[in-house]
Design a protein around this motif. Structure first.
Motif, PDB file in Angstrom:
ATOM      1  N   ASN A   8       0.879  -1.164   0.000  1.00 36.02           N
ATOM      2  CA  ASN A   8       0.000   0.000   0.000  1.00 36.02           C
ATOM      3  C   ASN A   8       0.916   1.213   0.000  1.00 36.02           C
ATOM      4  N   ARG A  10       0.465   4.193   0.397  1.00 38.73           N
ATOM      5  CA  ARG A  10       0.172   5.234   1.391  1.00 38.73           C
ATOM      6  C   ARG A  10       0.666   4.862   2.787  1.00 38.73           C
ATOM      7  N   CYS A  11       1.137   3.634   2.961  1.00 41.81           N
ATOM      8  CA  CYS A  11       1.587   3.148   4.268  1.00 41.81           C
ATOM      9  C   CYS A  11       3.102   3.316   4.395  1.00 41.81           C
ATOM     10  N   SER A  14       4.979  -0.002   4.606  1.00 45.83           N
ATOM     11  CA  SER A  14       5.000  -0.664   3.312  1.00 45.83           C
ATOM     12  C   SER A  14       6.043  -0.016   2.401  1.00 45.83           C
ATOM     13  N   ASN A  32      -0.525  -4.089  -5.511  1.00 47.71           N
ATOM     14  CA  ASN A  32      -1.299  -3.088  -4.781  1.00 47.71           C
ATOM     15  C   ASN A  32      -2.579  -3.792  -4.339  1.00 47.71           C
ATOM     16  N   LEU A  34      -4.941  -3.176  -2.406  1.00 44.63           N
ATOM     17  CA  LEU A  34      -6.214  -2.467  -2.296  1.00 44.63           C
ATOM     18  C   LEU A  34      -6.955  -2.473  -3.632  1.00 44.63           C
ATOM     19  N   ARG A  89      -8.624  -3.257   3.068  1.00 48.88           N
ATOM     20  CA  ARG A  89      -7.996  -2.324   4.025  1.00 48.88           C
ATOM     21  C   ARG A  89      -7.816  -2.970   5.391  1.00 48.88           C
ATOM     22  N   ARG A  93      -0.284  -4.806   6.670  1.00 46.27           N
ATOM     23  CA  ARG A  93       0.667  -4.712   5.578  1.00 46.27           C
ATOM     24  C   ARG A  93       2.000  -4.209   6.068  1.00 46.27           C
TER      25      ARG A  93
END
Length: 115
Positions: A8, A10-11, A14, A32, A34, A89, A93
């Motif tokens: 992810n 945005r993490c 990760s 990815n 998500l 979500r 992760r």
């Protein structure tokens, strides 16, 4: 060696895990998750490789966890896995898979043990 990372972008953990692998010259198939969530069968396989229960792999702080009533202790593994497959979500992760093993990148260095 094929290395896959359920990622992810945005993490921060990760991103740090992916950077750690790239800095070591390890090329990864980046999934990815998500956008392309693992199926229930794939989640079962990942859980087996991780040596974790579905509840241990769930992000309990996500809104979906509460909204779906996933804190109910009577829910079985099948129900929890189905929830993660439908609501990716909820999956902790990043997960890195290599050499027939899997590791959760928390901390990122934890994935080095399977390489």
């Amino acid at each position: 060696m094929t290395v896959r990372i359920f990622h992810n972008h945005r993490c921060s953990k990760s991103r740090a895990t992916l950077t750690l692998l790239e800095e070591r010259g390890i090329s990864c198939d980046v999934i990815n998750y998500l956008e392309t969530p693992p199926s229930a069968a794939e989640l079962e396989k990942l859980l087996d490789m991780l040596g974790m229960t579905p509840r241990e792999l769930m992000r309990k702080g996500e809104a979906e966890y509460t909204e779906l009533g996933l804190d109910d202790p009577s829910l079985d593994d099948t129900a929890l896995i189905a929830a993660m497959a439908s609501h990716p979500r909820l999956i902790e992760r990043p997960i890195v898979v290599a050499n027939g093993k899997a590791a959760l990148g928390r901390p990122p260095e934890a994935v080095l043990s399977i390489l």
